[in-house]
Design a protein around this motif. Structure first.
Motif: not given
Ligand SMILES: [Zn+2]
Ligand SMILES: [Zn+2]
Length: 273
Positions: A27-42
């Motif tokens: 098994e290969l485990n990976t994770n990706f985290a993302h964030s957007l500041g207030v006012g950012s579009s999708a």
């Protein structure tokens, strides 16, 4: 009686079977985290994970995957092949607060299977709602991929991979009155190999709905006279003087601005075809 040579021998057998077996699953485990500041579009993010070369050299391929999500992150699309995994995730528009989320991906590799069983296509497709359709289906896959096509423009309006659920609501964009749409859903389990798609169609018409502002009356209580039809003021010697309310002409009622006095409003309606 235990004998040391026997134990060493047993350990060696275990090592051969479970550790040295070149085709044992890994098994290969990976994770990706993302964030957007207030006012950012999708925003969408694409990730691709290739089969590690040493696993490929051992004759292994990707044979399955499992996913978990947290925060606001949603999955738009995914694809598992023998040699890579691709996933496109998305964060919604960050209006009042920042948006963030994480996807956790576990990829399983092992000996290539001659044929990978796939589930039957989902059944009992149901759609309802106004501008934001709610979709439902039946099936036994833990992962369902849903897509919504605008038949007028031929473009895909919206797509999601739904985890552990058999219903969802369109969470971005909307459908329009006069529009014609096709939606499709397919499902899979941890093999990551999807069933065939089941399709259904709907159009968006209109329906009459009771006005929620005036409860269908077409009028509301006059705010100037509070429904009495007259205004009271102080006259000479503190005697009350009654005048007809000029806002409502003494009726005590005002025409409802939301329905223009009709008592009902016209709203979009999803009509399955
Ligand atoms: Zn009204
Ligand atoms: Zn009035």
């Amino acid at each position: 009686m235990f004998n040391l040579r026997g134990i060493v021998g047993l350990i060696a057998v275990f090592a051969l079977v479970f550790c040295l077996n070149p085709l044992a699953a890994q098994e290969l485990n990976t994770n990706f985290a993302h964030s957007l500041g207030v006012g950012s579009s999708a925003s969408s993010y694409e990730h691709r994970i290739d089969l590690p070369e040493n696993w490929a050299a051992e004759g292994k391929f990707f044979i399955g995957r499992s996913l978990s999500l947290d925060g606001k992150l949603v999955i738009e699309r995914e694809e598992l092949t023998k040699t890579y995994y691709y996933v496109k995730v998305r964060l919604p528009k960050a209006t009042l607060w920042f948006a963030k989320g994480t996807i956790d991906i576990t990829l399983k590799a092992g000996a290539a299977q001659a044929s990978i069983p796939v589930l039957d296509a989902p059944v009992n497709l149901k759609v309802a709602g106004e501008s934001y359709p709610s979709f439902g289906w039946s099936g036994n896959g833990a992962y369902s991929a849903i897509s919504l096509l605008d038949r007028n423009s031929g473009s895909t309006l919206w797509e999601r991979v739904i985890l552990n659920d058999q219903n969802c609501v369109m969470d971005e964009g909307s459908v329009k009155v006069g529009g014609k749409y096709t939606w499709a859903v397919k499902q899979t389990d941890e093999t990551g190999r999807y069933s065939s798609e089941t399709q259904a169609q709907f159009r968006v018409g209109t329906k009459q709905e009771r006005c929620r502002h005036c409860f269908g009356n077409g009028y509301i209580t006059c705010k100037s006279c509070n429904g009495s039809g007259h205004i009271v003021s102080n006259g000479p010697n503190n005697t009350p003087v009654y005048k007809v309310c000029y806002t409502c002409n003494g009726t005590g009622r005002e025409r409802c601005q939301f329905c223009n006095g009709q008592g009902h409003v016209t709203v979009p309606a999803i009509i399955p075809e």
